[in-house]
Design a protein around this motif. Sequence first.
Motif, PDB file in Angstrom:
ATOM      1  N   PRO A 243      11.541  -3.034   5.027  1.00  0.00           N
ATOM      2  CA  PRO A 243      10.612  -1.907   5.223  1.00  0.00           C
ATOM      3  C   PRO A 243       9.264  -2.188   4.571  1.00  0.00           C
ATOM      4  CG  PRO A 243      12.772  -1.119   4.523  1.00  0.00           C
ATOM      5  CD  PRO A 243      12.790  -2.607   4.361  1.00  0.00           C
ATOM      6  N   ALA A 244       8.213  -1.921   5.314  1.00  0.00           N
ATOM      7  CA  ALA A 244       6.863  -2.195   4.815  1.00  0.00           C
ATOM      8  C   ALA A 244       5.917  -1.101   5.294  1.00  0.00           C
ATOM      9  CB  ALA A 244       6.379  -3.563   5.290  1.00  0.00           C
ATOM     10  N   VAL A 245       4.839  -0.934   4.561  1.00  0.00           N
ATOM     11  CA  VAL A 245       3.805   0.045   4.908  1.00  0.00           C
ATOM     12  C   VAL A 245       2.441  -0.619   4.744  1.00  0.00           C
ATOM     13  CG1 VAL A 245       5.174   2.058   4.233  1.00  0.00           C
ATOM     14  CG2 VAL A 245       3.683   0.938   2.545  1.00  0.00           C
ATOM     15  N   LEU A 246       1.427   0.058   5.267  1.00  0.00           N
ATOM     16  CA  LEU A 246       0.041  -0.350   5.053  1.00  0.00           C
ATOM     17  C   LEU A 246      -0.630   0.671   4.141  1.00  0.00           C
ATOM     18  CD1 LEU A 246      -1.023  -1.341   8.686  1.00  0.00           C
ATOM     19  CD2 LEU A 246      -0.371  -2.865   6.830  1.00  0.00           C
ATOM     20  N   ILE A 247      -1.543   0.183   3.320  1.00  0.00           N
ATOM     21  CA  ILE A 247      -2.287   1.039   2.407  1.00  0.00           C
ATOM     22  C   ILE A 247      -3.743   1.064   2.865  1.00  0.00           C
ATOM     23  CG2 ILE A 247      -2.761  -0.852   0.805  1.00  0.00           C
ATOM     24  CD1 ILE A 247      -2.621   1.111  -1.486  1.00  0.00           C
ATOM     25  N   SER A 248      -4.383   2.222   2.776  1.00  0.00           N
ATOM     26  CA  SER A 248      -5.775   2.318   3.205  1.00  0.00           C
ATOM     27  C   SER A 248      -6.698   1.673   2.171  1.00  0.00           C
ATOM     28  CB  SER A 248      -6.176   3.779   3.419  1.00  0.00           C
ATOM     29  OG  SER A 248      -6.339   4.434   2.176  1.00  0.00           O
ATOM     30  N   GLY A 249      -7.841   1.189   2.640  1.00  0.00           N
ATOM     31  CA  GLY A 249      -8.803   0.600   1.725  1.00  0.00           C
ATOM     32  C   GLY A 249      -9.318   1.596   0.704  1.00  0.00           C
ATOM     33  N   ASN A 250      -9.382   2.893   1.068  1.00  0.00           N
ATOM     34  CA  ASN A 250      -9.845   3.916   0.125  1.00  0.00           C
ATOM     35  C   ASN A 250      -8.858   4.104  -1.016  1.00  0.00           C
ATOM     36  OD1 ASN A 250     -10.662   4.615   3.095  1.00  0.00           O
ATOM     37  ND2 ASN A 250     -12.259   5.523   1.819  1.00  0.00           N
ATOM     38  N   PHE A 274       9.245   0.672  -0.228  1.00  0.00           N
ATOM     39  CA  PHE A 274       8.558  -0.111   0.796  1.00  0.00           C
ATOM     40  C   PHE A 274       7.741  -1.216   0.125  1.00  0.00           C
ATOM     41  CE2 PHE A 274       9.098   4.101   2.588  1.00  0.00           C
ATOM     42  CZ  PHE A 274       9.529   3.864   3.884  1.00  0.00           C
ATOM     43  N   THR A 275       7.449  -2.241   0.914  1.00  0.00           N
ATOM     44  CA  THR A 275       6.535  -3.297   0.485  1.00  0.00           C
ATOM     45  C   THR A 275       5.204  -3.102   1.181  1.00  0.00           C
ATOM     46  OG1 THR A 275       8.360  -4.856   0.201  1.00  0.00           O
ATOM     47  CG2 THR A 275       6.149  -5.784   0.407  1.00  0.00           C
ATOM     48  N   ILE A 276       4.115  -3.205   0.422  1.00  0.00           N
ATOM     49  CA  ILE A 276       2.780  -3.119   1.025  1.00  0.00           C
ATOM     50  C   ILE A 276       2.477  -4.450   1.695  1.00  0.00           C
ATOM     51  CG2 ILE A 276       0.317  -2.843   0.545  1.00  0.00           C
ATOM     52  CD1 ILE A 276       1.046  -1.064  -1.799  1.00  0.00           C
ATOM     53  N   MET A 277       2.344  -4.415   3.031  1.00  0.00           N
ATOM     54  CA  MET A 277       2.138  -5.652   3.774  1.00  0.00           C
ATOM     55  C   MET A 277       0.672  -5.872   4.161  1.00  0.00           C
ATOM     56  SD  MET A 277       3.673  -4.689   7.558  1.00  0.00           S
ATOM     57  CE  MET A 277       3.167  -6.258   8.227  1.00  0.00           C
ATOM     58  N   GLY A 278      -0.208  -4.875   3.934  1.00  0.00           N
ATOM     59  CA  GLY A 278      -1.607  -5.066   4.302  1.00  0.00           C
ATOM     60  C   GLY A 278      -2.459  -3.885   3.871  1.00  0.00           C
ATOM     61  N   VAL A 279      -3.764  -4.107   3.923  1.00  0.00           N
ATOM     62  CA  VAL A 279      -4.755  -3.087   3.558  1.00  0.00           C
ATOM     63  C   VAL A 279      -5.645  -2.853   4.770  1.00  0.00           C
ATOM     64  CG1 VAL A 279      -6.615  -2.433   1.984  1.00  0.00           C
ATOM     65  CG2 VAL A 279      -4.727  -3.873   1.163  1.00  0.00           C
ATOM     66  N   THR A 280      -5.748  -1.614   5.211  1.00  0.00           N
ATOM     67  CA  THR A 280      -6.604  -1.282   6.350  1.00  0.00           C
ATOM     68  C   THR A 280      -8.055  -1.161   5.888  1.00  0.00           C
ATOM     69  OG1 THR A 280      -6.240   1.097   6.058  1.00  0.00           O
ATOM     70  CG2 THR A 280      -4.724  -0.095   7.511  1.00  0.00           C
ATOM     71  N   PRO A 281      -9.016  -1.273   6.791  1.00  0.00           N
ATOM     72  CA  PRO A 281     -10.428  -1.194   6.399  1.00  0.00           C
ATOM     73  C   PRO A 281     -10.759   0.145   5.726  1.00  0.00           C
ATOM     74  CG  PRO A 281     -10.223  -2.070   8.615  1.00  0.00           C
ATOM     75  CD  PRO A 281      -8.857  -1.595   8.223  1.00  0.00           C
ATOM     76  N   ARG A 282     -11.705   0.097   4.841  1.00  0.00           N
ATOM     77  CA  ARG A 282     -12.154   1.312   4.167  1.00  0.00           C
ATOM     78  C   ARG A 282     -12.719   2.284   5.197  1.00  0.00           C
ATOM     79  NH1 ARG A 282     -13.684   3.549  -0.576  1.00  0.00           N
ATOM     80  NH2 ARG A 282     -15.621   4.757  -0.600  1.00  0.00           N
TER      81      ARG A 282
END
Length: 924
Positions: A243-250, A274-282
């Motif tokens: 299981p993984a999630v994305l975190i926002s740049g903010n 969950f594991t953070i697999m990426g950061v979305t653009p701010r």
Amino acid sequence: MGWTHRLRSLFRRQAHARDLEEELNFHLAMREQRNREHGLSPQEARRQARLRFGNPTLLRERITELDLILLPQTVWQDLRFGARILLRQWGLTLTAIFALALGIGVSTAAFSAYKAFFARPLDARHPQTMTNLAVILHTGVTTPVFSYPDYVEYRDRLHAFSAIIATSLPQFLPVRTPGGTLVQHDEGAGSLIGRLFPLAGSTNNERALSMFVSENFFSVLGVQAVRGQVFRQQDTRQLATSPAVLISGNYWQRKFDSDPSIVGTRVVLNGASFTIMGVTPRNFVGTFVAAPDFWIPLSLEPLVHPEQNWLTDREKFCCHLRARLAPGVSLHQAQSEMSLLADRLRALHQAQSDWAQPLHAVVWPGSPFPIPPSQNRNIVIALSLVALAVALVLIVACANVASLQLARAHARHNELSMRLSLGASRLRLMRQLLTESALLAVIAGALAFLFSWAFLQWAVTAAANAFPDEYGTFVFHVSPDLSVFTFVLGISLAAGILFGFAPALDSSRSAIAASLRANNFVSLGRHRLRSLLIASQVALSAVLLIAGSLLIHSAIRALNMDTGYDDAHVVDLNLQFPENAGYSADRKTALVHQLTARLAALSGVADVTSARAPDDPDFRDAAVSINSDAPSRTNTKAFLFYTYIEPNYFRTLGIPLLFGHPFADTAEDSAILSESAAKALWPGENPIGKTLRLSTERQFHGPAEPLPDGPSWRVIGVARDTRGVLLDGSDSAQVYLPMPAAAAAQYPILVHTRISPATLIVQIGPLLASVDPALMMRAITLEDMLRSSAPFIASTVSAAIASVTGLLGLLLVTIGIYGTVSYVVVQRTHEVGIRMALGARKANVIALILRDSSRPVLFGLGIGLILAAGAAWLLRHVLYGIDLIDPLSFGGVSVLLIAVALLAAFLPSRRAARVDPMVALRCE
């Protein structure tokens, strides 16, 4: 003259002028020769030729005007001359620019705000190909919410779309992020917005705004991660095992201080790891208006909410759908194909479901709003009222500047008359005056453009900072673009024509008449036009001020209304249990009873009960009948709100029973009514001992929530009315029912305290941890809950907008009256000198000018009061606790406008009365 020669003449104007001069001289010579052939002497032939030929200067100008290619040259001349005129009277020019910039600036700010919020596209690459999907049920209701199984069918079987994505509504999830470095962030608690709308409350856990999205969400929108990677449709199986999630740049910047090693960090959301697999653009918001803190794959929803069943239950409506059109497919074609598939999917739904009935699909351009704002009646009404207020401010500004332009043109009557005498046409004069007005409007528009941009940038930043971190990061793009620039230019030119046409028409007419008179006095028509302009400003400003006063008075009354209960000393404690199998319904009920007993033992606590508060926005309503039959269309007596309460509910909230008695601990079929409910069911009768039945068919309720359907309820008491969140007071009509013992865990805990609520909330945290460290809570006083409700916020925002526009209208009226009266006084200096030379006193002169100035003000005020009465009727649904013809608002605004008008006229009147009579007699 050929077009090629015309184009060449643009770059050889001197040569073109010489050619024109030679042509005129040729025609004059030919006429002179013809006269000599008829026997006239050379001198007489030349004189007769010139008389027949006419004014060569006027003829030269007419020929130039007929040559359309030289129109830019004459416009440039008009602009230069207009700029000199504006600079010569720089005081009046600055006043007019300031007044007009206010009107255009308000319109520009409103348009930019509408574009940034209501007309914004989806945050995607090529957003013009994105669409929203919804269906219209057989009941006529448009719903944008689909079940996940239906989404899969649409995704796999529709060919009009290249891809379809699904998203849930954003939700607040408890979060634990080990190793995070918390960066200080101003939540705006001390700002004006934070004080007016206490959105946060107090909590014992950190929450994050999270959104469930389909695995193809980012690939369809065309967005890549700034660190790590986004999930894709083909990653579904891998996500199930890891299981993984994305975190926002903010959130990454705010919570982790942009830690570059964030990818691979573990985060716990609502108990699931969950594991953070990426950061979305701010500032990437996707299909929402705020940037969520976390993006979670829809396929992992069972990990976060084990008790729900989104992925397999076709009757669980969880998801909003957006799609990207396939190349060459129109909206109508896509809608037709989707309607056919929706009709085939009806057979897969339960027979009693609305989705099993005939329906058809709706497809429209992509928007963050699941339903177009144009289909929301409340939004349409609110936008219409704001647009009307903004338009009134602009009209007042235009009338203001028109009156100033009229005064300016009157001061130039000698110049205009001389130009007519020299051969200028009336159309030529009007074009010059309109050019000056357009130049004035464009300058004002440029200033309005800059200031509205700066104001919106500040407003957006202030509003975003006022929201707690858990609400995500609201993103509004208010930077000007081509559409905003075009709007400003268009509205500036339109305003220039609007305020310049009447003065130009009147001035050119007056100049013609003035050229025929030796002495020039103010014409009756001009006096009437000036009075009409002042009266229109006063009338429209009166409407704005009275509407603002009504809304402000209403908001104050709503804030200070008698709620019928002790809202300042009662704390609403909302519990959130971990979603796992260890928390059965029995354990939740036991924990609530244990916590209630511990809370009651705290010093300073007067009483504790479980129920929804009167101002809880999560209210319920039901159809009510007063006979033994179940409510139906034929025997329903009323629709009333109902709530389940414990026996000590009225004592905890301080609600008195007017007659009858409260619930006993063993009460099962008893009911207590509020005053309004009793009057609605049995007007003029004693309801004690009577029975009623309730029906919640087709009403929303929770999955395990107790329902009042079925049995008859016997009335045992009548309680005092309470006020909830609805400004019209309809939620005062309540039916109180005894709460089943096993249902307490589904309702908030209400704590009545004798000490400061803030002090009590501090004590609740450790107490809750001692009962169960995994329990989460949110606490807020009932007073703050009421202030943060949607109707109260709408009322307050409406009052703020109306008051600002009203004050701007008042400022513009003051400027207009002062400027106009000042110029009129200057023009009447000669008259004042004659009156004072004949014995008039200063007081007589001041009284004369004030009397003449007050007539249009009083006339405009009378019209404004009539229009304001109509505006009050339109606002009747958002006004609380005041009469439509509110004496304070109507009387106070009338006195204020009269006082401002008299003050604005008194200053130039007093200055005129101080003029030496001998100087005034020599004044021209």
